[in-house]
Design a protein around this motif. Sequence first.
Motif, PDB file in Angstrom:
ATOM      1  N   ASN A 211       1.105 -12.795 -10.471  1.00 37.04           N
ATOM      2  CA  ASN A 211      -0.322 -12.508 -10.320  1.00 37.04           C
ATOM      3  C   ASN A 211      -0.576 -11.031 -10.020  1.00 37.04           C
ATOM      4  O   ASN A 211      -1.392 -10.703  -9.168  1.00 37.04           O
ATOM      5  CB  ASN A 211      -0.922 -13.377  -9.211  1.00 37.04           C
ATOM      6  N   ILE A 212       0.143 -10.139 -10.710  1.00 38.42           N
ATOM      7  CA  ILE A 212      -0.035  -8.710 -10.491  1.00 38.42           C
ATOM      8  C   ILE A 212      -0.812  -8.082 -11.647  1.00 38.42           C
ATOM      9  O   ILE A 212      -1.083  -8.735 -12.660  1.00 38.42           O
ATOM     10  CB  ILE A 212       1.325  -7.987 -10.348  1.00 38.42           C
ATOM     11  N   HIS A 213      -1.151  -6.803 -11.488  1.00 30.24           N
ATOM     12  CA  HIS A 213      -1.715  -6.011 -12.575  1.00 30.24           C
ATOM     13  C   HIS A 213      -1.023  -4.654 -12.579  1.00 30.24           C
ATOM     14  O   HIS A 213      -0.122  -4.391 -11.775  1.00 30.24           O
ATOM     15  CB  HIS A 213      -3.234  -5.870 -12.424  1.00 30.24           C
ATOM     16  N   ASN A 214      -1.439  -3.794 -13.460  1.00 27.91           N
ATOM     17  CA  ASN A 214      -0.734  -2.528 -13.674  1.00 27.91           C
ATOM     18  C   ASN A 214      -0.642  -1.664 -12.418  1.00 27.91           C
ATOM     19  O   ASN A 214       0.342  -0.950 -12.208  1.00 27.91           O
ATOM     20  CB  ASN A 214      -1.439  -1.729 -14.782  1.00 27.91           C
ATOM     21  N   ASP A 215      -1.655  -1.728 -11.553  1.00 27.37           N
ATOM     22  CA  ASP A 215      -1.708  -0.853 -10.385  1.00 27.37           C
ATOM     23  C   ASP A 215      -1.365  -1.562  -9.081  1.00 27.37           C
ATOM     24  O   ASP A 215      -1.602  -1.025  -7.997  1.00 27.37           O
ATOM     25  CB  ASP A 215      -3.094  -0.217 -10.279  1.00 27.37           C
ATOM     26  N   THR A 216      -0.820  -2.751  -9.162  1.00 28.61           N
ATOM     27  CA  THR A 216      -0.367  -3.451  -7.962  1.00 28.61           C
ATOM     28  C   THR A 216       0.754  -2.662  -7.282  1.00 28.61           C
ATOM     29  O   THR A 216       1.584  -2.046  -7.940  1.00 28.61           O
ATOM     30  CB  THR A 216       0.144  -4.860  -8.321  1.00 28.61           C
ATOM     31  N   VAL A 217       0.755  -2.726  -5.950  1.00 27.39           N
ATOM     32  CA  VAL A 217       1.802  -2.085  -5.152  1.00 27.39           C
ATOM     33  C   VAL A 217       2.489  -3.141  -4.294  1.00 27.39           C
ATOM     34  O   VAL A 217       1.823  -3.930  -3.627  1.00 27.39           O
ATOM     35  CB  VAL A 217       1.217  -0.991  -4.231  1.00 27.39           C
ATOM     36  N   PHE A 218       3.828  -3.168  -4.341  1.00 30.88           N
ATOM     37  CA  PHE A 218       4.624  -4.003  -3.445  1.00 30.88           C
ATOM     38  C   PHE A 218       5.333  -3.086  -2.448  1.00 30.88           C
ATOM     39  O   PHE A 218       5.848  -2.030  -2.824  1.00 30.88           O
ATOM     40  CB  PHE A 218       5.702  -4.788  -4.210  1.00 30.88           C
ATOM     41  N   VAL A 219       5.387  -3.521  -1.184  1.00 25.10           N
ATOM     42  CA  VAL A 219       6.149  -2.808  -0.161  1.00 25.10           C
ATOM     43  C   VAL A 219       7.111  -3.801   0.485  1.00 25.10           C
ATOM     44  O   VAL A 219       6.676  -4.847   0.983  1.00 25.10           O
ATOM     45  CB  VAL A 219       5.236  -2.183   0.912  1.00 25.10           C
ATOM     46  N   PHE A 220       8.397  -3.467   0.464  1.00 24.13           N
ATOM     47  CA  PHE A 220       9.425  -4.329   1.042  1.00 24.13           C
ATOM     48  C   PHE A 220       9.946  -3.716   2.341  1.00 24.13           C
ATOM     49  O   PHE A 220      10.332  -2.551   2.380  1.00 24.13           O
ATOM     50  CB  PHE A 220      10.585  -4.523   0.063  1.00 24.13           C
ATOM     51  N   ASP A 221       9.978  -4.539   3.368  1.00 23.37           N
ATOM     52  CA  ASP A 221      10.474  -4.107   4.668  1.00 23.37           C
ATOM     53  C   ASP A 221      11.995  -4.215   4.731  1.00 23.37           C
ATOM     54  O   ASP A 221      12.594  -5.110   4.125  1.00 23.37           O
ATOM     55  CB  ASP A 221       9.856  -5.011   5.753  1.00 23.37           C
ATOM     56  N   ASP A 222      12.627  -3.290   5.456  1.00 18.76           N
ATOM     57  CA  ASP A 222      14.050  -3.398   5.801  1.00 18.76           C
ATOM     58  C   ASP A 222      14.973  -3.563   4.587  1.00 18.76           C
ATOM     59  O   ASP A 222      15.835  -4.440   4.560  1.00 18.76           O
ATOM     60  CB  ASP A 222      14.275  -4.569   6.760  1.00 18.76           C
ATOM     61  N   ILE A 223      14.826  -2.703   3.608  1.00 18.81           N
ATOM     62  CA  ILE A 223      15.607  -2.864   2.371  1.00 18.81           C
ATOM     63  C   ILE A 223      17.090  -2.569   2.564  1.00 18.81           C
ATOM     64  O   ILE A 223      17.901  -2.929   1.708  1.00 18.81           O
ATOM     65  CB  ILE A 223      15.033  -1.998   1.233  1.00 18.81           C
ATOM     66  N   HIS A 224      17.454  -1.929   3.670  1.00 19.95           N
ATOM     67  CA  HIS A 224      18.875  -1.639   3.937  1.00 19.95           C
ATOM     68  C   HIS A 224      19.385  -2.381   5.169  1.00 19.95           C
ATOM     69  O   HIS A 224      20.441  -2.034   5.707  1.00 19.95           O
ATOM     70  CB  HIS A 224      19.082  -0.129   4.110  1.00 19.95           C
TER      71      HIS A 224
END
Length: 269
Positions: A211-224
């Motif tokens: 359910n995204i579009h071209n300008d959607t932003v995802f932010v993931f916590d604690d990737i390391h």
Amino acid sequence: MITAYLRYLSRARDEHSLHSPFLFALYTDVIRAKQASKALFAPIQAVRKELRRSRQLITITDFGAGARWGAARKVGSKVTPARQRTIGNIARNSQKPSRFGRLLFRLIQRFQAKNIVDLGTSLGITTAYLAEATKPFGGHVLTFEGCPETAAIAQQNFDRLGVDNVDIVVGNLDETLTSAVVSLDPIDFVFFDANHRYEPTIRYFETCLTNIHNDTVFVFDDIHWSAEMEEAWAYIKAHPYVSVTVDLFWVGLVFFRQEQPKQDFILQF
């Protein structure tokens, strides 16, 4: 994480390495922007300070990997069905520092995100930053929390702050996310701070992708935070829908702008 952080420090670059106008503006105007007036966030910070002093006990229901913010949450991060903790302990060890709340605030305002999904409410402090950021655009935050008692405290905090554009979905995210995402308008912004393990992280990522579009932003916590999270981050970077990623060590930013060439950046924060 020490090895991962040292590796990050050796690779992280600043704005002088950025040739993309989109990335240059994002880095200078948003990621490394001068902080907004402290008065803007003073009410949220006041509630945070009160929570840190609270000795009220609640029973925690944890469906995730026990992954929250700060060193204390790294210890004994097994899935436990229920345990007693004080609100002060949660606030001190499970809440993200304010600079990350401010970063999320700036990202939402930059992209004028209206339809926000927050995976991991906790006590609601970070969620309050998301809600305040999207208010000028008439936006709304749908936030998910597995623990009923924690969700109740978060709702109390929203009421105290006058945050009226947040709805909390309570329950196991494995059972609540898919149906909620299907019913939403296209999502503008997602903050992933729930189950910090490979398989659930990828599953939640792919659910939200529907359910995204071209300008959607995802932010993931604690990737390391762990080998599993680094593996999940590698999968996300390689996904064909993803055009640009930004590794800030503590969090990872993901963009789907098809006009951008596929690139991965490791930047100082």
